[in-house]
Design a protein around this motif. Structure first.
Motif, PDB file in Angstrom:
ATOM      1  N   TYR A  14       0.855  -1.187   0.000  1.00  0.00           N
ATOM      2  CA  TYR A  14       0.000   0.000   0.000  1.00  0.00           C
ATOM      3  C   TYR A  14       0.888   1.232   0.000  1.00  0.00           C
ATOM      4  O   TYR A  14       1.721   1.411   0.897  1.00  0.00           O
ATOM      5  N   PHE A  15       0.716   2.089  -1.000  1.00  0.00           N
ATOM      6  CA  PHE A  15       1.486   3.320  -1.119  1.00  0.00           C
ATOM      7  C   PHE A  15       0.754   4.421  -0.351  1.00  0.00           C
ATOM      8  O   PHE A  15      -0.283   4.927  -0.787  1.00  0.00           O
ATOM      9  N   HIS A  16       1.280   4.751   0.804  1.00  0.00           N
ATOM     10  CA  HIS A  16       0.664   5.682   1.751  1.00  0.00           C
ATOM     11  C   HIS A  16       1.110   7.111   1.436  1.00  0.00           C
ATOM     12  O   HIS A  16       2.306   7.401   1.355  1.00  0.00           O
ATOM     13  N   ALA A  17       0.149   8.009   1.264  1.00  0.00           N
ATOM     14  CA  ALA A  17       0.467   9.417   0.986  1.00  0.00           C
ATOM     15  C   ALA A  17       1.127  10.068   2.195  1.00  0.00           C
ATOM     16  O   ALA A  17       0.955   9.620   3.337  1.00  0.00           O
ATOM     17  N   TRP A  18       1.853  11.124   1.927  1.00  0.00           N
ATOM     18  CA  TRP A  18       2.492  11.884   3.007  1.00  0.00           C
ATOM     19  C   TRP A  18       2.554  13.347   2.622  1.00  0.00           C
ATOM     20  O   TRP A  18       2.920  13.687   1.505  1.00  0.00           O
ATOM     21  N   TRP A  19       2.179  14.215   3.565  1.00  0.00           N
ATOM     22  CA  TRP A  19       2.212  15.652   3.310  1.00  0.00           C
ATOM     23  C   TRP A  19       3.381  16.257   4.073  1.00  0.00           C
ATOM     24  O   TRP A  19       3.325  16.408   5.292  1.00  0.00           O
ATOM     25  N   ALA A  33     -10.909  -2.010   3.581  1.00  0.00           N
ATOM     26  CA  ALA A  33     -11.691  -1.427   4.677  1.00  0.00           C
ATOM     27  C   ALA A  33     -12.986  -2.198   4.932  1.00  0.00           C
ATOM     28  O   ALA A  33     -14.006  -1.899   4.322  1.00  0.00           O
ATOM     29  N   PRO A  34     -12.959  -3.179   5.822  1.00  0.00           N
ATOM     30  CA  PRO A  34     -14.215  -3.858   6.169  1.00  0.00           C
ATOM     31  C   PRO A  34     -15.260  -2.912   6.744  1.00  0.00           C
ATOM     32  O   PRO A  34     -16.456  -3.206   6.703  1.00  0.00           O
ATOM     33  N   THR A  35     -14.809  -1.761   7.257  1.00  0.00           N
ATOM     34  CA  THR A  35     -15.742  -0.755   7.759  1.00  0.00           C
ATOM     35  C   THR A  35     -16.804  -0.420   6.720  1.00  0.00           C
ATOM     36  O   THR A  35     -18.001  -0.345   7.026  1.00  0.00           O
ATOM     37  N   HIS A  36     -16.379  -0.206   5.485  1.00  0.00           N
ATOM     38  CA  HIS A  36     -17.336   0.146   4.437  1.00  0.00           C
ATOM     39  C   HIS A  36     -18.322  -0.986   4.194  1.00  0.00           C
ATOM     40  O   HIS A  36     -19.530  -0.755   4.065  1.00  0.00           O
ATOM     41  N   PHE A  94      -7.339   5.959   7.160  1.00  0.00           N
ATOM     42  CA  PHE A  94      -8.547   5.132   7.246  1.00  0.00           C
ATOM     43  C   PHE A  94      -8.314   3.736   6.681  1.00  0.00           C
ATOM     44  O   PHE A  94      -8.614   2.731   7.327  1.00  0.00           O
ATOM     45  N   PHE A  95      -7.756   3.654   5.481  1.00  0.00           N
ATOM     46  CA  PHE A  95      -7.589   2.360   4.833  1.00  0.00           C
ATOM     47  C   PHE A  95      -6.493   1.526   5.489  1.00  0.00           C
ATOM     48  O   PHE A  95      -6.695   0.363   5.828  1.00  0.00           O
ATOM     49  N   ASN A  96      -5.325   2.111   5.685  1.00  0.00           N
ATOM     50  CA  ASN A  96      -4.188   1.332   6.176  1.00  0.00           C
ATOM     51  C   ASN A  96      -4.385   0.865   7.613  1.00  0.00           C
ATOM     52  O   ASN A  96      -3.899  -0.199   7.997  1.00  0.00           O
TER      53      ASN A  96
END
Length: 250
Positions: A84-89, A191-194, A103-105
């Motif tokens: 998983y390519f996680h964004a970073w600011w 995301a099992p949440t969804h 949320f996803f990771n």
């Protein structure tokens, strides 16, 4: 924390009340559609397994706890890699980091089943290692974590590397191949949440959903454009803050 729907909110609409027999008939009609949907998902997965693959330079480096290693090393000796390519600011505090990636990771926790299929799951973060791994630790995650701050454009060749991506690889000896990638809503599989909320009467409660009139939809709306963030932070961070964890990244 402030909630958008609570006991003091106006009562939302409810489905009509019917007898058990009428309910069961409606449920069985929907079940027939659900089974078609499941079988179509199986067919798509079968087609996915038949995609061609493209070779990736196995010597591309990522940064881990012991310094630079190759993408081949990220496999940890297993045959497959799910990354998983996680964004970073850059320069932003924990509260300002990507709410979607958080949320996803955050929901990928039990890795033993993935390992039993000779596959490794790892996060490849587009930020510097020391800052971003502190973010992982603040969230209480324990998956392998690497920085691809310098090499994400190589790994995500010809794609917008600044977006989030879920990428699958396979290795053949010391050669690495990309077999599949997805982004956008394609990462909802993480995301099992969804999936769980989709089974409830009010769904995800987001304004884009096709719901009956009167259903609560306070999220992702004109009044509240947030989807995975509340009170200035990604939602998952609040329980960590309340538990007394430090979100200091430097």
């Amino acid at each position: 924390m402030e909630t958008l729907v609570n006991d003091s909110s106006p009562s939302p609409a409810l489905p009509p009340v019917v007898d058990r027999e009428t309910y069961q008939e409606a449920r069985e009609a929907l079940l027939a559609r659900e089974k078609v949907h499941t079988r179509e998902g199986d067919a798509i997965a079968a087609a996915r397994r038949r995609l061609p693959m493209v070779e990736v330079d196995a010597t591309i480096e990522v940064i881990g706890p012991d310094g630079p290693i190759t993408i081949l090393d990220v496999f940890e000796g297993r045959k497959q890699l799910i990354a998983y390519f996680h964004a970073w600011w850059p320069g932003r505090p924990a509260a300002g980091q990507c709410e979607g990636c958080t949320f996803f990771n955050c929901q990928v926790r039990e890795l033993s089943y993935i390992h039993s299929r000779d596959a490794t799951y790892a996060t490849l973060c587009k930020g510097p290692y020391q800052e971003s791994v502190r973010y992982r630790d603040f969230l209480g995650l324990d998956m392998p974590w690497y920085s691809v701050e310098k090499t994400a454009p190589q790994l995500l060749e010809d794609r917008d590397w600044q977006r989030h991506h879920l990428v699958c690889y396979v290795r053949d000896g010391k050669r690495v191949f990309e077999t599949y990638y997805t982004g956008g809503r394609g990462v909802e599989v993480m995301a099992p949440t969804h999936g769980l909320l989709d089974m409830t009467v009010y769904g995800r409660q987001e304004a884009w959903e096709d719901s009956p009139r009167g259903w609560p939809q306070p999220w992702y709306s004109a009044e509240n454009p947030e989807e995975w963030r509340t009170n200035g932070r990604p939602i998952a961070q609040w329980s960590r803050i309340e538990a007394g964890r430090s979100d200091e990244l430097t």
